[in-house]
Design a protein around this motif. Structure first.
Motif, mmCIF file in Angstrom:
data_model
loop_
_atom_site.group_PDB
_atom_site.id
_atom_site.type_symbol
_atom_site.label_atom_id
_atom_site.label_comp_id
_atom_site.label_asym_id
_atom_site.label_seq_id
_atom_site.Cartn_x
_atom_site.Cartn_y
_atom_site.Cartn_z
ATOM 1 N N VAL A 164 1.339 7.350 -2.660
ATOM 2 C CA VAL A 164 1.019 7.383 -4.092
ATOM 3 C C VAL A 164 -0.492 7.376 -4.281
ATOM 4 O O VAL A 164 -1.024 8.110 -5.113
ATOM 5 N N ARG A 165 -1.186 6.566 -3.507
ATOM 6 C CA ARG A 165 -2.654 6.536 -3.589
ATOM 7 C C ARG A 165 -3.230 7.907 -3.224
ATOM 8 O O ARG A 165 -4.164 8.392 -3.857
ATOM 9 N N ARG A 166 -2.653 8.549 -2.204
ATOM 10 C CA ARG A 166 -3.106 9.885 -1.804
ATOM 11 C C ARG A 166 -2.850 10.888 -2.913
ATOM 12 O O ARG A 166 -3.720 11.711 -3.239
ATOM 13 N N LEU A 167 -1.673 10.835 -3.530
ATOM 14 C CA LEU A 167 -1.351 11.737 -4.638
ATOM 15 C C LEU A 167 -2.330 11.522 -5.790
ATOM 16 O O LEU A 167 -2.886 12.483 -6.327
ATOM 17 N N ALA A 168 -2.556 10.280 -6.170
ATOM 18 C CA ALA A 168 -3.479 9.981 -7.273
ATOM 19 C C ALA A 168 -4.886 10.479 -6.958
ATOM 20 O O ALA A 168 -5.542 11.098 -7.802
ATOM 21 N N PHE A 199 14.443 -2.490 -4.400
ATOM 22 C CA PHE A 199 14.969 -1.312 -5.093
ATOM 23 C C PHE A 199 13.980 -0.176 -4.943
ATOM 24 O O PHE A 199 12.811 -0.387 -4.627
ATOM 25 N N ASP A 200 14.455 1.048 -5.178
ATOM 26 C CA ASP A 200 13.623 2.236 -5.030
ATOM 27 C C ASP A 200 13.101 2.713 -6.375
ATOM 28 O O ASP A 200 13.794 2.638 -7.396
ATOM 29 N N VAL A 201 11.865 3.238 -6.342
ATOM 30 C CA VAL A 201 11.237 3.885 -7.496
ATOM 31 C C VAL A 201 10.645 5.202 -7.027
ATOM 32 O O VAL A 201 10.509 5.437 -5.821
ATOM 33 N N ARG A 202 10.293 6.046 -7.987
ATOM 34 C CA ARG A 202 9.671 7.317 -7.625
ATOM 35 C C ARG A 202 8.737 7.789 -8.735
ATOM 36 O O ARG A 202 8.905 7.451 -9.901
ATOM 37 N N VAL A 203 7.774 8.583 -8.327
ATOM 38 C CA VAL A 203 6.877 9.265 -9.257
ATOM 39 C C VAL A 203 7.624 10.477 -9.785
ATOM 40 O O VAL A 203 8.200 11.242 -9.001
ATOM 41 N N THR A 204 7.612 10.652 -11.114
ATOM 42 C CA THR A 204 8.355 11.759 -11.709
ATOM 43 C C THR A 204 7.466 12.827 -12.332
ATOM 44 O O THR A 204 7.959 13.872 -12.724
ATOM 45 N N GLY A 205 6.174 12.564 -12.438
ATOM 46 C CA GLY A 205 5.271 13.541 -13.033
ATOM 47 C C GLY A 205 4.038 12.877 -13.600
ATOM 48 O O GLY A 205 3.782 11.698 -13.351
ATOM 49 N N ILE A 206 3.299 13.646 -14.380
ATOM 50 C CA ILE A 206 2.094 13.148 -15.045
ATOM 51 C C ILE A 206 2.374 13.110 -16.536
ATOM 52 O O ILE A 206 2.946 14.033 -17.105
ATOM 53 N N VAL A 241 6.930 11.264 -5.024
ATOM 54 C CA VAL A 241 6.897 10.204 -4.015
ATOM 55 C C VAL A 241 7.915 9.124 -4.374
ATOM 56 O O VAL A 241 7.984 8.664 -5.511
ATOM 57 N N ARG A 242 8.689 8.740 -3.382
ATOM 58 C CA ARG A 242 9.695 7.688 -3.544
ATOM 59 C C ARG A 242 9.361 6.565 -2.577
ATOM 60 O O ARG A 242 8.970 6.821 -1.439
ATOM 61 N N TRP A 243 9.531 5.318 -3.040
ATOM 62 C CA TRP A 243 9.301 4.181 -2.144
ATOM 63 C C TRP A 243 10.159 3.002 -2.562
ATOM 64 O O TRP A 243 10.710 2.974 -3.653
ATOM 65 N N THR A 244 10.292 2.050 -1.646
ATOM 66 C CA THR A 244 11.078 0.850 -1.885
ATOM 67 C C THR A 244 10.153 -0.278 -2.320
ATOM 68 O O THR A 244 9.171 -0.579 -1.644
ATOM 69 N N VAL A 245 10.501 -0.888 -3.437
ATOM 70 C CA VAL A 245 9.793 -2.067 -3.919
ATOM 71 C C VAL A 245 10.476 -3.263 -3.271
ATOM 72 O O VAL A 245 11.613 -3.588 -3.609
#
Length: 193
Positions: A21-25, A74-81, A168-172
């Motif tokens: 996520v940091r790389r994407l940002a 639980f899992d979360v993901r980036v969905t867009g801007i 990007v998807r990741w586990t919290v």
């Protein structure tokens, strides 16, 4: 306005964001150069702590443990801007990576968004900030805010919203207590379910 929370508080409760996520940002930085403030440290705020009686890291962490009891990873993901064109506080627009939960189980509560369920637990424990939390809470990772560029900020926001971004998807599996002073997580509380 004595009752208004101090949002310059020392701490907040955040989801640590992974390297992807940091790389994407960071890859989007050239697209947000027209904004007045571009973030270089990224975080997903779950709960702001208003600073009135929440100025001790140890006490905050000890209040978090029972508030998060029974919450499973639980899992979360980036969905867009997306953007807050007129944010309730501070200069707008605020451009961000939109984040949503993938799983539908929050600590055994089927059918609830686990990220919002955690947010709701923390609002019950620490109180809410009107206009930003409770029903108004929008999970996101801020990229930039305020407009300092040439032209219409609405056009810049529209172009950013149209961009395809990696989902990007990741586990919290933990929450962190973020310190504004050092702009980093100062304590971590694992989610154990």
């Amino acid at each position: 306005m004595a009752d208004r929370p101090d949002l310059t508080a020392v701490y907040s409760v955040n989801v640590p964001v992974p390297w992807e996520v940091r790389r994407l940002a960071a890859s989007l930085e050239p697209a947000v150069t027209g904004f007045a403030s571009v973030r270089d440290r990224y975080t997903l705020v779950v709960k702001r702590l208003d600073g009135r009686d929440l100025d001790d890291l140890h006490r905050i962490r000890e209040r978090l443990r029972p508030a998060l009891a029974g919450v499973a990873p639980f899992d979360v993901r980036v969905t867009g801007i997306d953007a807050f064109e007129r944010p309730p506080l501070g200069e707008g627009p605020v451009v961000y990576l939109a984040v949503e939960a993938v799983d539908d189980d929050a600590g055994g509560v089927r059918g609830r968004d686990p990220l919002r369920a955690v947010h709701d637990r923390l609002v019950r424990e620490f109180g809410g900030v009107d206009g930003l939390e409770g029903a108004d809470y929008v999970p996101h990772v801020t990229l930039a805010r305020g407009w300092a560029g040439h032209g219409d900020p609405g056009d810049a926001v529209a172009r950013l919203r149209e961009r395809d971004v990696e989902g990007v998807r990741w586990t919290v599996d933990e929450l962190g207590v973020w310190t504004r002073e050092y702009e980093e997580i100062a304590a971590r509380v694992p989610l154990r379910g």
